[in-house]
Each structure stands twice: as C-alpha cells, then as structure tokens.
Scaffold this active site. Structure first.
Site, mmCIF file in Angstrom:
data_model
loop_
_atom_site.group_PDB
_atom_site.id
_atom_site.type_symbol
_atom_site.label_atom_id
_atom_site.label_comp_id
_atom_site.label_asym_id
_atom_site.label_seq_id
_atom_site.Cartn_x
_atom_site.Cartn_y
_atom_site.Cartn_z
ATOM 1 N N THR A 293 0.838 -1.198 0.000
ATOM 2 C CA THR A 293 0.000 0.000 0.000
ATOM 3 C C THR A 293 0.876 1.253 0.000
ATOM 4 O O THR A 293 0.652 2.183 -0.784
ATOM 5 C CB THR A 293 -0.921 -0.007 1.243
ATOM 6 O OG1 THR A 293 -1.754 -1.166 1.167
ATOM 7 C CG2 THR A 293 -1.775 1.240 1.307
ATOM 8 N N ASN B 59 -5.164 -9.342 -8.103
ATOM 9 C CA ASN B 59 -5.324 -10.041 -6.821
ATOM 10 C C ASN B 59 -6.573 -10.901 -6.761
ATOM 11 O O ASN B 59 -6.634 -11.847 -5.986
ATOM 12 C CB ASN B 59 -5.332 -9.022 -5.676
ATOM 13 C CG ASN B 59 -6.188 -7.818 -5.962
ATOM 14 O OD1 ASN B 59 -5.970 -7.099 -6.933
ATOM 15 N ND2 ASN B 59 -7.182 -7.590 -5.133
ATOM 16 N N CYS C 159 -16.817 -7.106 -1.491
ATOM 17 C CA CYS C 159 -17.821 -7.643 -0.570
ATOM 18 C C CYS C 159 -17.244 -7.828 0.826
ATOM 19 O O CYS C 159 -17.983 -7.867 1.802
ATOM 20 C CB CYS C 159 -18.327 -8.987 -1.054
ATOM 21 S SG CYS C 159 -18.691 -9.028 -2.798
HETATM 22 N N1 PLP Z 1 -1.480 -4.613 -4.344
HETATM 23 C C1 PLP Z 1 -2.116 -5.773 -4.517
HETATM 24 C C2 PLP Z 1 -2.374 -6.277 -5.895
HETATM 25 C C3 PLP Z 1 -2.566 -6.485 -3.409
HETATM 26 O O1 PLP Z 1 -3.215 -7.642 -3.577
HETATM 27 C C4 PLP Z 1 -2.319 -5.973 -2.114
HETATM 28 C C5 PLP Z 1 -2.806 -6.683 -0.912
HETATM 29 O O2 PLP Z 1 -3.857 -7.269 -0.892
HETATM 30 C C6 PLP Z 1 -1.634 -4.773 -2.000
HETATM 31 C C7 PLP Z 1 -1.230 -4.114 -3.128
HETATM 32 C C8 PLP Z 1 -1.357 -4.154 -0.658
HETATM 33 O O3 PLP Z 1 -0.201 -4.690 -0.093
HETATM 34 P P1 PLP Z 1 0.057 -4.554 1.497
HETATM 35 O O4 PLP Z 1 -0.939 -5.449 2.151
HETATM 36 O O5 PLP Z 1 1.480 -5.010 1.653
HETATM 37 O O6 PLP Z 1 -0.131 -3.123 1.840
#
Ligand code: PLP
Length: 381
Positions: A72, A149, A321
C-alpha cells in the site's frame, strides 16, 4: 478445528525459515540501522543484506530497492511521489487496480490531474487499444498491475510500458501478487517503478519495497530523517526487512518447483468446479498458478464463504464484498461480468502447504454447501 487455508492472496503464513531469520533482530540485535556504533552497524548490515536478497529476486541493483511498510505504501509513494515532480496531466491506471493504486490516482484529481481508467476485456486483461486511445492525451503517470489479486490474470505489462515510454509517461506496475509465483524481472518489464510486499510471499506483514529506475524523479510522501535515500524516512523495521530478504531468497529457491505443483492442484479444483456448474473468471487468460476465482449463479459469494468457513475452509468473497461496501467486485464489473453473477464471486488461492487431499475435501464441502444453499433458495422462492 484447524482451518484449511486457501486465501494466500490475502496473506501467507510466515515461513519457519523466515521467522528464524527475523528472531535475532527481535531479540539481541536491536540496534537502530542509522546509529554509528556497533549495534547500529549490525542492524545496517542486516538491512543491506536484505536489500541484496530483494534485488536479486527482481533482477535489479540493491540501490534500486526502497524499503517501505508494504504494498500500500509503495503504491502511494510512486503515485504521490512521481506526481509531485510533474506538472498535472493525465494519470492512467487500469480499471482493475487494487484500491491502493486506484485511490491515490483518484486523489490526484484534487490537484489538477485527470484520472483515466484503462479498460479490461472479458478475459481480465487490459486492452491495448484503450491504452493507445488514452495515451493520445498528455500523460504523466501510467500504472498497470502485473497480476490481479482477484482473478490472478497476468497483464502484458511490458507491452503497456513500451507505449507509456513512447508517450513520455512514468510507468509503474504493482507486482505484489506476481512476486514469488511467476518470475518477475524489473528490466524485462521496462517499467520505471514496481511495488512488492513481504507478507504475500511467506514473509512478515509490515515490509515491502518500491523498486525504482534511477532516472525516475520521485519526492517522498513521508518526510523526516532522510532514510532510504531520502525517499522514506523513519527508523527501518529491521526484523521485518530481514524477514522480507529471507522470504525473497526462499521464493527464488522454490518457485520452479512450487508453481507447477500449485497449477496442477488448481487444475484439479477447476475440473471439479466445472462439474458443479461454476463460472470461472479469467480462465482462458494467462494467470498466476495459485488463483481461481469463481461463482455459482444465484448464490451470494459472501454466504458461500461463510458456509465454507463453518466447514473448516478459508476462502475469500469478491474483494469489495469483504469490506463495508456491498458493491460487487470492481474488477469483475470492469470485465463486463453481470452484477448478479459478480455478487457470487469467491476467490480460492493456494499456497505452499496445500495438498491434493485438501483440494478434494474442499470440493466435497463446496458441493454440499452449494446444494444446501440452492435448496434453501428453492424453498424461499
Ligand atoms: N497490491 C495488490 C495487488 C494487493 O493484492 C495488495 C494486498 O492485498 C496490495 C497491493 C497491498 O499490499 P500490502 O498489504 O502489503 O499493503
């Protein structure tokens, strides 16, 4: 009852070897990596060793690794940090990005930027025709994730990066879900920045990195003592960073064997899913080997996830959700999936410890849950 865990895209268990690599920095080796004395030097050495391990996994120089708190923060650092070095223009991000790319991009609109969402096709892949169309407008920033994801669909980031470079935009990819599952080579992707996170690869929560091209102009979003080449102030989380490094080394060592094993387990799952009449999203596109995203018509994903949880299996409902927001997954809507089908979405994501027996048991539990929920709906209607 011990749950069978099929939610590795949410987070992974900490590998025992990673834990062992962290322990010394949680116990005796508590120095601040910025301190000049011996305890500080010990911590600094651990951070630098981890930097080399992360760099090796993605094929960059260690100095290109900027440690942050996770995916993030890395995404926010790229979007916020690149934007503050540029004149407001267009920011183009795919319609299927994680909220930690989508929201910072949206935020730029408050500072004179124009947000442009890049369309995805029914297979879950970003459409080049729409990228070409978007890049006709002056564009400063482009971000397209390497693997989604939810669906696990892999994007042709190199092809988008080539277009972004031609348009003189900074190109970023969120590789959080691809790392450790498929080979990730920063230079081969042709991007200027890339996000990775430790807790998706059997490392600890609270560590990640933004990998940067040295030509990228970036301003920090967190200001202070000037750690991490001035791009991320704050005392380094040495145990988590040491764990991240160990997790990267582990990923490099076992990916070749793990990926085909998980792909086989997923094929077995999906054969069963077809037999039960499920729709599988992004099935025909290239995908990371551990992920399957499916739905049963007329059954809410959230309800099915609760039923499966009761039966001892941990899976996830379609992303949105799971929050306070009852909307169906934005990724599925972008893929033109009808909202009534999208509301049924369940994400199944395998990890290193899963076995064929667990997949077979899951299919049995799923069959029973679907039958039970269908019979209940039949009574109500
Ligand atoms: N980007 C993607 C594609 C993710 O799936 C996630 C977490 O679910 C993140 C970023 C965020 O990463 P973090 O949990 O290390 O902040």
């Amino acid at each position: 009852m011990e749950h069978v865990y099929f939610d590795h895209n949410a987070t992974t268990p900490l590998d025992e070897r990673v834990f062992e690599a962290m322990v010394p920095y949680l116990r005796g080796r508590y120095g601040n990596a910025s301190s000049r004395h011996e305890p500080g030097t010990v911590a600094r050495k651990a951070v630098n060793a981890a930097r080399e391990q992360v760099a090796a996994l993605v094929n960059v120089q260690p100095s290109q690794v900027i440690f942050v708190s996770g995916g993030t923060e890395a995404n926010n650092l790229f979007i916020g940090g690149a934007a503050s070095c540029l004149k407001p223009a267009q920011v183009a991000v795919s319609a299927i990005e994680h909220p930690c790319v989508a929201r910072p991009a949206q935020e730029l609109a408050r500072h004179g930027w124009k947000l442009r969402k890049l369309a995805a096709g029914r297979d879950g892949q970003v459409e080049f025709a729409d990228v070409d169309e978007a890049l006709k407008a002056p564009t400063g920033i482009v971000s397209v994730m390497l693997a989604n994801n939810e669906t696990g669909v892999i994007q042709d980031v190199a092809a988008v990066a080539e277009r972004a470079r031609r348009a003189k935009a900074w190109m970023h990819t969120d590789a959080v879900q691809a790392l450790g599952k498929v080979p990730v080579d920063f230079a081969a992707l042709g991007v200027h920045a890339m996000t990775v996170s430790a807790h998706k690869i059997y490392g600890p929560k609270g560590a990640g990195a933004l990998i940067v091209d040295k030509r990228l102009e970036l301003r920090p979003i967190i200001h202070g003592g000037g750690h991490e080449q001035g791009l991320r102030s704050g005392t380094e989380n040495v145990p988590a960073i040491a764990g991240f490094g160990a997790a990267c080394e582990l990923a490099a060592a076992r990916m070749g064997g793990l990926a085909p094993r998980l792909e086989k387990l997923r094929a077995r799952l999906e054969e069963g899913l077809h037999g039960l009449g499920a729709a599988i999203f992004g099935e025909r596109a290239p995908r990371i080997p551990n992920t399957s995203y499916f739905a049963f018509k007329g059954i809410e994903g959230e309800t099915l996830v609760i039923e499966l949880d009761r039966a001892g299996f941990a899976v996830a409902p379609g992303a949105a959700c799971s929050s306070a927001n009852p909307e169906p997954s934005a990724t599925l809507i972008a893929m033109s999936v009808a909202p009534e089908i999208a509301r049924g979405a369940v994400r199944f994501s395998l990890g290193a410890a899963n076995t064929q027996e667990q997949v077979d048991d899951f299919l049995k539990a799923l069959k029973a849950a679907v039958a039970r929920l269908r019979s209940m709906t039949a009574v109500v209607v």
